[in-house]
Design a protein around this motif. Structure first.
Motif, PDB file in Angstrom:
ATOM      1  N   GLU A 194     117.759 191.065  26.111  1.00  0.00           N
ATOM      2  CA  GLU A 194     117.523 191.816  26.805  1.00  0.00           C
ATOM      3  C   GLU A 194     116.228 192.102  27.772  1.00  0.00           C
ATOM      4  OE1 GLU A 194     116.938 196.701  26.299  1.00  0.00           O
ATOM      5  OE2 GLU A 194     118.693 195.673  25.425  1.00  0.00           O
ATOM      6  N   PHE A 195     115.148 191.545  27.202  1.00  0.00           N
ATOM      7  CA  PHE A 195     113.962 191.422  28.328  1.00  0.00           C
ATOM      8  C   PHE A 195     114.080 190.456  29.033  1.00  0.00           C
ATOM      9  CE2 PHE A 195     110.084 189.243  28.367  1.00  0.00           C
ATOM     10  CZ  PHE A 195     109.031 190.216  28.998  1.00  0.00           C
ATOM     11  N   LEU A 196     114.537 189.385  28.518  1.00  0.00           N
ATOM     12  CA  LEU A 196     114.650 188.535  29.850  1.00  0.00           C
ATOM     13  C   LEU A 196     116.350 188.890  31.040  1.00  0.00           C
ATOM     14  CD1 LEU A 196     115.366 185.253  27.727  1.00  0.00           C
ATOM     15  CD2 LEU A 196     113.095 185.712  28.922  1.00  0.00           C
ATOM     16  N   ASP A 197     117.018 189.817  30.993  1.00  0.00           N
ATOM     17  CA  ASP A 197     117.448 190.085  31.745  1.00  0.00           C
ATOM     18  C   ASP A 197     116.388 190.560  32.668  1.00  0.00           C
ATOM     19  OD1 ASP A 197     120.003 188.674  31.281  1.00  0.00           O
ATOM     20  OD2 ASP A 197     120.514 190.777  29.513  1.00  0.00           O
ATOM     21  N   HIS A 198     115.739 191.316  32.212  1.00  0.00           N
ATOM     22  CA  HIS A 198     114.767 192.334  32.830  1.00  0.00           C
ATOM     23  C   HIS A 198     113.991 191.992  33.590  1.00  0.00           C
ATOM     24  CE1 HIS A 198     111.529 195.983  34.114  1.00  0.00           C
ATOM     25  NE2 HIS A 198     111.017 194.520  32.664  1.00  0.00           N
ATOM     26  N   TRP A 199     113.613 191.219  32.939  1.00  0.00           N
ATOM     27  CA  TRP A 199     112.699 189.565  33.565  1.00  0.00           C
ATOM     28  C   TRP A 199     113.140 189.282  34.815  1.00  0.00           C
ATOM     29  CZ3 TRP A 199     107.423 187.909  32.648  1.00  0.00           C
ATOM     30  CH2 TRP A 199     106.772 186.888  33.100  1.00  0.00           C
ATOM     31  N   ARG A 200     114.649 188.996  34.591  1.00  0.00           N
ATOM     32  CA  ARG A 200     114.943 188.206  36.027  1.00  0.00           C
ATOM     33  C   ARG A 200     115.758 189.319  37.670  1.00  0.00           C
ATOM     34  NH1 ARG A 200     118.396 185.923  31.537  1.00  0.00           N
ATOM     35  NH2 ARG A 200     117.018 183.303  31.306  1.00  0.00           N
ATOM     36  N   ARG A 201     115.961 190.421  36.555  1.00  0.00           N
ATOM     37  CA  ARG A 201     116.137 191.450  37.542  1.00  0.00           C
ATOM     38  C   ARG A 201     114.974 192.017  37.880  1.00  0.00           C
ATOM     39  NH1 ARG A 201     119.054 194.188  33.609  1.00  0.00           N
ATOM     40  NH2 ARG A 201     117.141 195.717  33.399  1.00  0.00           N
ATOM     41  N   ASP A 202     113.713 192.605  37.379  1.00  0.00           N
ATOM     42  CA  ASP A 202     112.735 193.199  38.127  1.00  0.00           C
ATOM     43  C   ASP A 202     111.915 192.372  38.565  1.00  0.00           C
ATOM     44  OD1 ASP A 202     115.011 195.363  38.241  1.00  0.00           O
ATOM     45  OD2 ASP A 202     114.374 195.706  35.854  1.00  0.00           O
ATOM     46  N   ILE A 203     111.299 191.237  38.028  1.00  0.00           N
ATOM     47  CA  ILE A 203     110.074 190.374  38.115  1.00  0.00           C
ATOM     48  C   ILE A 203     110.617 189.681  38.653  1.00  0.00           C
ATOM     49  CG2 ILE A 203     108.081 189.851  37.054  1.00  0.00           C
ATOM     50  CD1 ILE A 203     109.264 191.264  34.482  1.00  0.00           C
ATOM     51  N   GLU A 204     109.390 189.739  40.297  1.00  0.00           N
ATOM     52  CA  GLU A 204     109.195 188.458  40.795  1.00  0.00           C
ATOM     53  C   GLU A 204     108.751 186.953  40.504  1.00  0.00           C
ATOM     54  OE1 GLU A 204     107.944 190.106  44.499  1.00  0.00           O
ATOM     55  OE2 GLU A 204     109.372 191.708  44.821  1.00  0.00           O
ATOM     56  N   ALA A 205     109.548 186.638  39.519  1.00  0.00           N
ATOM     57  CA  ALA A 205     108.632 185.546  38.791  1.00  0.00           C
ATOM     58  C   ALA A 205     109.989 183.949  38.157  1.00  0.00           C
ATOM     59  CB  ALA A 205     106.988 185.729  37.961  1.00  0.00           C
ATOM     60  N   ALA A 206     109.523 183.207  38.675  1.00  0.00           N
ATOM     61  CA  ALA A 206     110.719 182.491  38.114  1.00  0.00           C
ATOM     62  C   ALA A 206     110.111 181.928  37.012  1.00  0.00           C
ATOM     63  CB  ALA A 206     110.980 181.495  39.480  1.00  0.00           C
ATOM     64  N   LEU A 207     111.098 182.009  36.139  1.00  0.00           N
ATOM     65  CA  LEU A 207     111.448 181.158  34.875  1.00  0.00           C
ATOM     66  C   LEU A 207     110.841 179.875  35.297  1.00  0.00           C
ATOM     67  CD1 LEU A 207     112.931 183.654  32.322  1.00  0.00           C
ATOM     68  CD2 LEU A 207     110.424 183.803  32.565  1.00  0.00           C
ATOM     69  N   HIS A 208     109.669 179.421  34.570  1.00  0.00           N
ATOM     70  CA  HIS A 208     109.702 178.359  34.046  1.00  0.00           C
ATOM     71  C   HIS A 208     110.522 177.773  32.957  1.00  0.00           C
ATOM     72  CE1 HIS A 208     108.028 173.721  32.800  1.00  0.00           C
ATOM     73  NE2 HIS A 208     108.156 173.611  33.960  1.00  0.00           N
ATOM     74  N   SER A 209     110.190 177.989  31.932  1.00  0.00           N
ATOM     75  CA  SER A 209     110.608 177.908  30.501  1.00  0.00           C
ATOM     76  C   SER A 209     110.393 179.051  29.829  1.00  0.00           C
ATOM     77  CB  SER A 209     109.647 176.767  29.668  1.00  0.00           C
ATOM     78  OG  SER A 209     108.768 176.768  29.842  1.00  0.00           O
ATOM     79  N   VAL A 210     111.612 178.692  28.132  1.00  0.00           N
ATOM     80  CA  VAL A 210     110.917 179.702  27.213  1.00  0.00           C
ATOM     81  C   VAL A 210     110.520 178.915  26.293  1.00  0.00           C
ATOM     82  CG1 VAL A 210     111.847 182.102  26.036  1.00  0.00           C
ATOM     83  CG2 VAL A 210     112.103 182.053  28.763  1.00  0.00           C
ATOM     84  N   ARG A 211     109.950 179.783  24.697  1.00  0.00           N
ATOM     85  CA  ARG A 211     110.014 178.971  24.146  1.00  0.00           C
ATOM     86  C   ARG A 211     109.921 180.020  23.121  1.00  0.00           C
ATOM     87  NH1 ARG A 211     104.895 174.552  21.291  1.00  0.00           N
ATOM     88  NH2 ARG A 211     103.832 177.144  21.711  1.00  0.00           N
ATOM     89  N   ILE A 212     110.387 180.235  22.097  1.00  0.00           N
ATOM     90  CA  ILE A 212     110.893 181.104  20.729  1.00  0.00           C
ATOM     91  C   ILE A 212     110.630 180.450  19.838  1.00  0.00           C
ATOM     92  CG2 ILE A 212     112.591 182.699  19.946  1.00  0.00           C
ATOM     93  CD1 ILE A 212     114.376 182.152  22.231  1.00  0.00           C
ATOM     94  N   ALA A 213     109.316 181.299  18.535  1.00  0.00           N
ATOM     95  CA  ALA A 213     109.540 181.207  16.574  1.00  0.00           C
ATOM     96  C   ALA A 213     109.665 181.952  16.726  1.00  0.00           C
ATOM     97  CB  ALA A 213     108.305 180.745  16.606  1.00  0.00           C
ATOM     98  N   HIS A 214     111.010 182.293  15.364  1.00  0.00           N
ATOM     99  CA  HIS A 214     110.867 183.923  14.796  1.00  0.00           C
ATOM    100  C   HIS A 214     110.723 183.393  13.267  1.00  0.00           C
ATOM    101  CE1 HIS A 214     114.272 187.006  14.052  1.00  0.00           C
ATOM    102  NE2 HIS A 214     114.151 185.807  12.928  1.00  0.00           N
ATOM    103  N   GLU A 215     110.068 184.662  12.393  1.00  0.00           N
ATOM    104  CA  GLU A 215     109.581 184.887  11.073  1.00  0.00           C
ATOM    105  C   GLU A 215     110.045 185.925  10.147  1.00  0.00           C
ATOM    106  OE1 GLU A 215     109.685 183.064   7.557  1.00  0.00           O
ATOM    107  OE2 GLU A 215     109.105 181.707   9.167  1.00  0.00           O
ATOM    108  N   ARG A 216     110.870 186.128   9.451  1.00  0.00           N
ATOM    109  CA  ARG A 216     111.628 186.892   8.971  1.00  0.00           C
ATOM    110  C   ARG A 216     110.452 187.282   7.627  1.00  0.00           C
ATOM    111  NH1 ARG A 216     117.377 188.377   6.708  1.00  0.00           N
ATOM    112  NH2 ARG A 216     116.404 189.974   5.692  1.00  0.00           N
ATOM    113  N   LEU A 217     109.977 188.926   7.759  1.00  0.00           N
ATOM    114  CA  LEU A 217     108.718 188.761   7.455  1.00  0.00           C
ATOM    115  C   LEU A 217     108.980 188.982   5.710  1.00  0.00           C
ATOM    116  CD1 LEU A 217     106.546 190.446  10.171  1.00  0.00           C
ATOM    117  CD2 LEU A 217     105.912 188.040   9.215  1.00  0.00           C
TER     118      LEU A 217
END
Length: 89
Positions: A50-73
């Motif tokens: 949802e955040f990446l969709d917002h970025w593509r729609r409303d922010i005038e900056a082209a994404l180069h790459s996205v790196r994800i880390a996830h941890e269940r606390l």
């Protein structure tokens, strides 16, 4: 009153960190970094998408790459029952 983040963790959400590398329109040769954190569900990551969709729609900056880390606390504890008595002197 209860904490929203704690309740999300009890529902299975984990802390997701995303590094977004992007180019701004006024400096297309300069690679910039934005770090985003939120509680999300792996492996589908609906909040991040949802955040990446917002970025593509409303922010005038082209994404180069996205790196994800996830941890269940919060997760089930690892324990084993010990049958016996341990004397302490």
């Amino acid at each position: 009153m209860s904490d929203r983040a704690f309740l999300a963790q009890l529902d299975g959400y984990g802390l997701t960190t995303a590094e977004l590398h992007y180019y701004r329109p006024d400096a297309p040769s300069l690679l910039q970094l934005f770090v985003w954190q939120e509680y999300d569900l792996a492996p589908d990551f609906p909040v991040l998408l949802e955040f990446l969709d917002h970025w593509r729609r409303d922010i005038e900056a082209a994404l180069h790459s996205v790196r994800i880390a996830h941890e269940r606390l919060i997760r089930p504890t690892e324990w084993r029952a010990v049958d016996g008595v341990i004397p302490i002197q």
